[in-house]
Enzyme design. Structure first.
Site, short mmCIF file in Angstrom:
data_model
loop_
_atom_site.label_atom_id
_atom_site.label_comp_id
_atom_site.label_asym_id
_atom_site.label_seq_id
_atom_site.Cartn_x
_atom_site.Cartn_y
_atom_site.Cartn_z
N LYS A 200 0.86 -1.18 0.00
CA LYS A 200 0.00 0.00 0.00
C LYS A 200 0.90 1.23 0.00
CE LYS A 200 -3.61 2.46 2.39
NZ LYS A 200 -4.65 2.42 3.41
N ARG A 210 -10.87 10.02 1.39
CA ARG A 210 -10.77 10.71 2.69
C ARG A 210 -11.89 11.74 2.81
NH1 ARG A 210 -4.13 11.17 2.83
NH2 ARG A 210 -3.76 8.92 2.82
N LYS A 224 1.24 10.08 5.44
CA LYS A 224 1.27 8.73 6.00
C LYS A 224 2.55 8.00 5.60
CE LYS A 224 -3.76 8.21 6.46
NZ LYS A 224 -4.92 7.29 6.37
N GLU A 240 7.39 -6.89 1.57
CA GLU A 240 6.13 -6.81 2.33
C GLU A 240 5.24 -8.02 2.01
OE1 GLU A 240 4.95 -4.90 4.60
OE2 GLU A 240 5.96 -2.96 4.52
N LYS A 255 -2.16 -1.58 -3.87
CA LYS A 255 -3.02 -0.39 -3.82
C LYS A 255 -2.19 0.87 -3.88
CE LYS A 255 -6.01 1.83 -0.50
NZ LYS A 255 -6.53 1.78 0.82
N SER A 281 -9.99 5.63 -4.99
CA SER A 281 -10.91 6.73 -5.29
C SER A 281 -10.39 7.69 -6.36
CB SER A 281 -11.23 7.48 -4.00
OG SER A 281 -10.04 7.92 -3.37
N TYR A 320 -15.09 1.12 -7.10
CA TYR A 320 -16.34 1.84 -6.85
C TYR A 320 -17.29 1.69 -8.03
CZ TYR A 320 -13.55 3.65 -3.11
OH TYR A 320 -12.76 3.71 -2.00
#
Ligand code: PBG
Length: 330
Positions: A200, A210, A224, A240, A255, A281, A320
């Protein structure tokens, strides 16, 4: 011997008729490849649009149940639950994340009751529940890995008790998959799946999300990057992924999706575990925005984006657009 030279070999020959093109298609997008993320809000029989995600609505639990039934009828195998937690329920330590009566738990229970055969996944991370909007616990200005992992275990067990089928740790803390898996085994949740967000990235493409869940304001401009991956790196994603497999993940997620097809493709060659990607998004919003301007054919670009993600090596895609695409494919 015909060693494939022109004119014996003409690749246009198999492209010249629709039936032949269909016959040799290597990748086919199906409703069964899609996971539909649903934003949930408090209240009754209500929907609220998301301005930055044209065509996406937030649903109250009762409406979400109806939409989940629709998704299932269209052949979508799984939905994702994303609660828009009221600001009154957000805390410094994100404790609503392990509240058995939380909006997320109520949505999971209601959808599971109405659609027992539909898969339900939920994000494991604290961002929707904390006043600061970070995925972990903020202690002395830093995201504390090990204390966060303890909180994620409480959240995971709480969701498992609510009846969720798959947990999606999206927090990017180190070592969390093993500890969550151990806790699930200990409590005999032996069939609860872990869809680990392994790779990610700290992406600018999460903006509209968000917005939708109301964590943009709380996060301010904070980054982040101390836990999500640097978009510059690819080897790190492999490390990972290998760790998450070793720790007990059932599927791995990449992602965002479209800007990271190289990561999907590298992982597909290297690991033998089903891969998921999250068409996030910003990816969705950019296609919709250009389409609303009349600059691109939105449906075709969406299908091409999803097909590319599948071709790169994913067996499932969170999008979505899942409901729209499934309607079209049917
Ligand atoms: C949070 C989470 C994020 C998304 C899914 N889970 C945002 C973030 O990491 O800040 C983004 C999804 C999207 O943009 O559609 N753990």
């Amino acid at each position: 011997m015909n060693n494939g030279t022109f004119p014996h070999t003409r690749l246009r020959r198999m492209r010249s008729d629709a039936w032949a093109r269909t016959l040799i298609a290597e990748t086919i997008l199906r409703p069964a490849d899609l996971i539909w993320p649903i934003f949930i809000i408090e209240g009754h029989s209500n929907t609220v649009e998301v301005t930055s995600l044209p065509g996406v609505e937030r649903f109250t639990v009762d409406f979400a149940v109806e939409k989940a039934k629709e998704a299932e009828a269209l052949g979508i195998p799984c939905v994702g639950i994303f609660p828009c937690v009221d600001s009154a329920d957000k805390r410094e330590d994100g404790s609503d994340a392990w509240n058995p009566d939380s909006l997320a738990c109520r949505a999971i229970k209601a959808i599971k009751t109405a659609c027992p055969n539909l898969g339900i996944m939920v994000d494991v991370a604290l961002d929707l529940y904390t006043t600061h909007g970070h995925d972990g616990l903020l202690i002395d200005g830093r995201i504390d890995n090990d204390k966060t992992v303890e909180a994620l275990v409480k959240q995971s067990i709480c969701f498992a008790n609510a009846g969720v089928d798959a947990l999606g740790p999206s927090d990017m803390m180190d070592g969390r998959i093993r500890v969550i898996r151990d806790a699930l085994e200990e409590q005999r949740f032996i069939d609860t799946k872990i869809f680990a967000y392994s790779a990610k990235y700290a992406s600018a493409l999460y903006g509209p999300y968000r917005d939708a869940v109301g964590s943009k304001g709380t996060l301010g401009g904070a980054s982040k990057s101390t836990y999500q991956q640097d978009p510059a790196n690819s080897d790190e994603a492999i490390r990972e992924a290998l760790l998450d497999i070793d720790e007990g993940a059932d599927m791995l997620m990449i992602k965002p999706a479209s800007y990271y097809l190289d990561i999907i493709s590298r992982l597909k060659q290297m690991v033998h575990i089903p891969l998921l990607a999250y068409q996030v998004s910003g990816e969705y919003a950019m296609i919709k925005a250009a389409s609303l301007q009349g600059w691109v054919d939105g449906d075709r670009v969406m299908d091409e984006a999803l097909l590319s993600i599948k071709r790169a090596g994913c067996s499932g895609i969170l999008s979505y657009a899942a409901l729209d695409v499934a309607r079209r494919l049917n």
